[in-house]
Design a protein around this motif. Structure first.
Motif, PDB file in Angstrom:
ATOM      1  N   ARG A   1      51.508  18.125   1.175  1.00 45.70           N
ATOM      2  CA  ARG A   1      50.087  18.454   1.031  1.00 45.70           C
ATOM      3  C   ARG A   1      49.666  19.415   2.136  1.00 45.70           C
ATOM      4  NH1 ARG A   1      44.330  15.527   1.403  1.00 45.70           N
ATOM      5  NH2 ARG A   1      43.291  17.109   0.117  1.00 45.70           N
ATOM      6  N   GLY A   2      50.250  19.236   3.328  1.00 53.26           N
ATOM      7  CA  GLY A   2      49.979  20.182   4.402  1.00 53.26           C
ATOM      8  C   GLY A   2      50.444  21.576   4.028  1.00 53.26           C
ATOM      9  N   ARG A   3      51.656  21.679   3.458  1.00 59.93           N
ATOM     10  CA  ARG A   3      52.177  22.981   3.023  1.00 59.93           C
ATOM     11  C   ARG A   3      51.302  23.601   1.945  1.00 59.93           C
ATOM     12  NH1 ARG A   3      58.389  24.132   2.093  1.00 59.93           N
ATOM     13  NH2 ARG A   3      57.332  26.112   1.805  1.00 59.93           N
ATOM     14  N   THR A   4      50.854  22.757   1.015  1.00 59.47           N
ATOM     15  CA  THR A   4      50.033  23.253  -0.093  1.00 59.47           C
ATOM     16  C   THR A   4      48.738  23.857   0.422  1.00 59.47           C
ATOM     17  OG1 THR A   4      50.982  21.596  -1.592  1.00 59.47           O
ATOM     18  CG2 THR A   4      48.877  22.584  -2.238  1.00 59.47           C
ATOM     19  N   ASN A   5      48.106  23.164   1.347  1.00 57.78           N
ATOM     20  CA  ASN A   5      46.833  23.673   1.859  1.00 57.78           C
ATOM     21  C   ASN A   5      47.018  24.914   2.724  1.00 57.78           C
ATOM     22  OD1 ASN A   5      44.178  21.908   1.363  1.00 57.78           O
ATOM     23  ND2 ASN A   5      45.993  20.589   1.232  1.00 57.78           N
ATOM     24  N   TYR A   6      48.174  25.021   3.386  1.00 61.67           N
ATOM     25  CA  TYR A   6      48.459  26.259   4.108  1.00 61.67           C
ATOM     26  C   TYR A   6      48.602  27.423   3.130  1.00 61.67           C
ATOM     27  CZ  TYR A   6      50.923  29.876   6.659  1.00 61.67           C
ATOM     28  OH  TYR A   6      51.286  31.080   7.178  1.00 61.67           O
ATOM     29  N   GLN A   7      49.293  27.165   1.982  1.00 59.80           N
ATOM     30  CA  GLN A   7      49.446  28.218   0.983  1.00 59.80           C
ATOM     31  C   GLN A   7      48.110  28.592   0.345  1.00 59.80           C
ATOM     32  OE1 GLN A   7      52.076  30.037   0.279  1.00 59.80           O
ATOM     33  NE2 GLN A   7      53.390  28.976   1.751  1.00 59.80           N
ATOM     34  N   LEU A   8      47.218  27.611   0.241  1.00 59.27           N
ATOM     35  CA  LEU A   8      45.895  27.894  -0.322  1.00 59.27           C
ATOM     36  C   LEU A   8      45.089  28.824   0.589  1.00 59.27           C
ATOM     37  CD1 LEU A   8      45.043  24.368  -1.728  1.00 59.27           C
ATOM     38  CD2 LEU A   8      45.062  26.487  -3.063  1.00 59.27           C
ATOM     39  N   ASP A   9      45.408  28.786   1.887  1.00 61.07           N
ATOM     40  CA  ASP A   9      44.731  29.693   2.830  1.00 61.07           C
ATOM     41  C   ASP A   9      45.638  29.940   4.023  1.00 61.07           C
ATOM     42  OD1 ASP A   9      42.877  31.200   4.326  1.00 61.07           O
ATOM     43  OD2 ASP A   9      42.297  29.374   5.391  1.00 61.07           O
ATOM     44  N   THR A  10      46.427  31.015   3.945  1.00 62.24           N
ATOM     45  CA  THR A  10      47.365  31.315   5.026  1.00 62.24           C
ATOM     46  C   THR A  10      46.661  31.825   6.284  1.00 62.24           C
ATOM     47  OG1 THR A  10      47.697  33.526   4.095  1.00 62.24           O
ATOM     48  CG2 THR A  10      49.263  31.805   3.442  1.00 62.24           C
ATOM     49  N   THR A  11      45.361  32.148   6.208  1.00 64.92           N
ATOM     50  CA  THR A  11      44.632  32.538   7.419  1.00 64.92           C
ATOM     51  C   THR A  11      44.301  31.326   8.275  1.00 64.92           C
ATOM     52  OG1 THR A  11      42.424  32.354   6.447  1.00 64.92           O
ATOM     53  CG2 THR A  11      43.597  34.446   6.146  1.00 64.92           C
ATOM     54  N   MET A  12      44.349  30.156   7.667  1.00 63.93           N
ATOM     55  CA  MET A  12      44.065  28.874   8.338  1.00 63.93           C
ATOM     56  C   MET A  12      42.644  28.781   8.890  1.00 63.93           C
ATOM     57  SD  MET A  12      47.701  27.942  10.204  1.00 63.93           S
ATOM     58  CE  MET A  12      47.824  29.417  11.213  1.00 63.93           C
ATOM     59  N   ILE A  13      41.705  29.452   8.253  1.00 67.24           N
ATOM     60  CA  ILE A  13      40.317  29.385   8.735  1.00 67.24           C
ATOM     61  C   ILE A  13      39.339  28.953   7.649  1.00 67.24           C
ATOM     62  CG2 ILE A  13      40.685  31.127  10.539  1.00 67.24           C
ATOM     63  CD1 ILE A  13      39.379  33.191   8.703  1.00 67.24           C
ATOM     64  N   VAL A  14      39.789  28.939   6.378  1.00 64.38           N
ATOM     65  CA  VAL A  14      38.898  28.589   5.274  1.00 64.38           C
ATOM     66  C   VAL A  14      38.919  27.078   5.055  1.00 64.38           C
ATOM     67  CG1 VAL A  14      38.434  28.898   2.811  1.00 64.38           C
ATOM     68  CG2 VAL A  14      39.246  30.829   4.196  1.00 64.38           C
ATOM     69  N   GLU A  15      37.710  26.505   4.930  1.00 67.98           N
ATOM     70  CA  GLU A  15      37.606  25.067   4.684  1.00 67.98           C
ATOM     71  C   GLU A  15      37.469  24.808   3.176  1.00 67.98           C
ATOM     72  OE1 GLU A  15      38.196  22.872   6.774  1.00 67.98           O
ATOM     73  OE2 GLU A  15      38.012  23.933   8.679  1.00 67.98           O
ATOM     74  N   PRO A  16      37.947  23.675   2.705  1.00 60.33           N
ATOM     75  CA  PRO A  16      38.487  22.540   3.475  1.00 60.33           C
ATOM     76  C   PRO A  16      39.984  22.636   3.722  1.00 60.33           C
ATOM     77  CG  PRO A  16      38.351  21.910   1.188  1.00 60.33           C
ATOM     78  CD  PRO A  16      37.827  23.315   1.260  1.00 60.33           C
ATOM     79  N   TYR A  17      40.582  23.782   3.371  1.00 59.11           N
ATOM     80  CA  TYR A  17      42.040  23.885   3.443  1.00 59.11           C
ATOM     81  C   TYR A  17      42.559  23.735   4.866  1.00 59.11           C
ATOM     82  CZ  TYR A  17      40.861  25.962  -1.063  1.00 59.11           C
ATOM     83  OH  TYR A  17      40.330  26.200  -2.298  1.00 59.11           O
ATOM     84  N   ALA A  18      41.867  24.325   5.823  1.00 61.03           N
ATOM     85  CA  ALA A  18      42.337  24.243   7.211  1.00 61.03           C
ATOM     86  C   ALA A  18      42.346  22.801   7.698  1.00 61.03           C
ATOM     87  CB  ALA A  18      41.455  25.117   8.110  1.00 61.03           C
TER      88      ALA A  18
END
Length: 570
Positions: free
Chosen positions: A453-470
């Motif tokens: 799930r951590g990997r999935t959310n990183y792929q959803l936003d590779t900038t790591m600044i968009v919520e709730p993905y970060a």
């Protein structure tokens, strides 16, 4: 008039001859020798146009060979001449059932019973005919059929035909449950009339659904033993060797015996079966020639199966254009419904012709819907999913495996993880995220769901600044890292990768060197030999913490380049 002995003997002989001829015709009908049956009943009607028994059974012959119009016309004409004959009324009711005129059919059945009823009760012949009609017609009332056939057997317990029809009614009324009662009736029919071959064929059909092939073979051979001319037994035996055993030499030998019992019959059935045999031997030109011959001979009355046979044969030659023409014709003409393998065939043909993954997926879903048995439905869908995997149709594979999970009565929740992986690989990250979340709810101590799930959310936003993905990424990688300490060897990959992602996030996004260093250290506690973590630790060690640089130092306090892009390895 005073009857002489000669006159009485002549009347008896004619009546007996009529009975023998009717039974001869019925024997032909039950053996699927339709032309011979028709000729027998036609001869009787030529001698006596008012012969109700011959009229009824001629109509049944037409219905069994799928010539419903001929049966309809025959019964209508007979009723116009004798509207009160109960057997003809039942025949007409049979046609009405096929025409989906259920209420009208029921009225005729009840009227036939009323007309034929005597002081002893309802006529078993009429009861039997009503039961037969309701078992045969797709819209027949099977509860009503069983009721009438049970009454018929009580009235005439030595009638093998009634026992046979009652067995058919039990089996059709309760698929999978009525087999035991059906078997009892078929055995009873064979005991009442030891020369009656048909019950053994029906018993073989019961065992074929259970794949008890030894018993299938035993009962088909019994049918042939009691009646060596019973064509239907050879027909079923051909398909036993053809499908169950795939012994094509025995199948061909049996087919020749079948043909030998069918003098004066239409040869299109023989050619159709030979087409199948040629196909099995991969002699596709022979298969096509035989099936095309069937089409030409039958014209507008050709059965849809001929088109399906041609579709199989052209597919064998990789002639996808002709295969598509014929499978489309089959689907356009088939009125009785489809089985999963029909959709499998269509999918194979469409795939060969360049159809999209979406089009082929729709065909497999329709095929699964056509199967009413859970185990075979799941098997069919599993083959479909494997097929999509080989073709690289990732989203369709994921969707099919999701459909399999939802089809099972009690699916293993552990399967949620694999489904999540399927959707992750297919690029449907939102679906993957929801499945990993569901998996984590059921298995809160498993490292895999949190890590992925951590990997999935990183792929959803590779900038790591968009919520709730970060936030989701951080929370799940933290949980993954914590669980990894429970078994550092087993969960080495998950632990070190989680540490690297968290270190990169806090160093590059949050500019929090201390937190980043903390996760690097944790990662090294799990795997002290990890080259990437060791390299980052060396950079941190050479780079003083913020606010501790010596005067004149060139340190800028900017994040290390080694941490700007977190690792993303499985």
């Amino acid at each position: 008039m005073k009857k002489t002995l000669f006159t009485l003997c002549t009347v008896f002989m004619l009546a007996n001859l009529n009975a023998q001829s009717i039974q001869e015709g019925i024997n032909h009908l039950y053996a699927d020798r339709f032309k011979n049956a028709e000729q027998t009943f036609q001869k009787l009607l030529a001698a006596n146009p008012n012969n109700a028994d011959a009229t009824y059974w001629l109509g049944q012959t037409y219905l069994d060979r799928d010539d419903n119009d001929a049966a309809r016309q025959l019964y209508d004409k007979a009723l116009a001449a004798n509207g009160n004959n109960p057997l003809i009324m039942v025949g007409k009711g049979h046609v009405l059932l096929i025409d989906k005129k259920i209420d009208e059919a029921r009225q005729l059945f009840e009227s036939a019973l009323t007309v034929s009823r005597t002081k002893k009760g309802d006529d078993p012949v009429i009861l039997n005919a009503i039961g037969r009609a309701n078992v045969d017609a797709k819209d027949g009332n099977l509860t009503y059929a069983v009721e009438k056939l049970e009454m018929a057997l009580q009235r005439d317990p030595k009638n093998a035909d009634i026992a046979l029809n009652l067995g058919n009614a039990y089996r059709k009324k309760d698929p999978g449950q009525g087999g035991g009662k059906a078997y009892e009736m078929y055995k009873l029919a064979s005991q009442i009339n030891p020369n009656f071959a048909y019950p053994y064929v029906r018993i073989a059909a019961l065992f074929s659904t259970q794949k008890q092939w030894d018993l299938v073979l035993e009962n088909l051979n019994k049918a042939i033993q009691v009646d060596p001319s019973f064509s239907l037994a050879y027909y079923e035996l051909f398909y036993y060797y053809f499908f169950a055993k795939q012994d094509y030499a025995q199948a061909e030998a049996t087919l020749n015996k079948y043909i030998g019992t069918r003098a004066n019959e239409d040869k299109t059935e023989d050619d159709y079966m030979y087409s199948q045999l040629c196909w099995a031997k991969k002699d596709y030109d022979c298969a096509i020639a035989k099936a095309e011959g069937v089409k030409a001979a039958m014209g507008a009355k050709v059965k849809p199966r001929a088109y399906k046979q041609l579709a199989y044969s052209y597919l064998g030659k990789d002639d996808f254009a002709n295969a598509k023409t014929n499978i489309d014709a089959f689907f356009a003409r088939e009125k009785e419904g489809f089985v999963p393998t029909d959709y499998q065939l269509k999918a194979d043909i469409y795939t060969g012709g360049g159809a999209s993954c979406e089009e082929v997926y729709a065909l497999y879903i329709q095929g699964a819907a056509a199967d009413t048995v859970l185990t075979t439905k799941v098997d069919f869908m599993t083959k479909a999913a494997d097929y999509f995997k080989t073709k690289g149709c990732k989203i369709q594979e994921a969707d099919m495996r999701m459909a399999i999970y939802n089809t099972r009565k009690s699916p293993n929740p552990g399967g949620l993880f694999n489904l999540g992986l399927n959707y992750f690989q297919a690029g449907n990250l939102a679906k993957a995220d929801s499945l990993f979340t569901a998996y984590n709810t059921v298995f809160p101590d498993s490292v895999y769901g949190y890590f992925w799930r951590g990997r999935t959310n990183y792929q959803l936003d590779t900038t790591m600044i968009v919520e709730p993905y970060a936030t989701n990424m951080v929370q799940n990688y933290r949980k993954s890292l914590d669980i990894s300490f429970k078994d550092k060897i087993r969960y080495r990959t998950q632990g070190t990768q989680s540490a690297l992602l968290l270190a990169g996030y806090f160093n590059n996004i949050k500019s929090n060197r201390d937190s980043a260093l903390m996760y690097v250290v944790k990662g090294l506690e799990i795997d002290s030999t990890n080259a990437q973590l060791k390299g980052i630790k060396e950079i941190f060690d050479k780079q003083p913490a913020k606010g501790t640089q010596k005067p004149g130092s060139k340190a800028t306090g900017k994040p290390s380049a080694a941490l700007r892009k977190p690792a993303n390895k499985s």
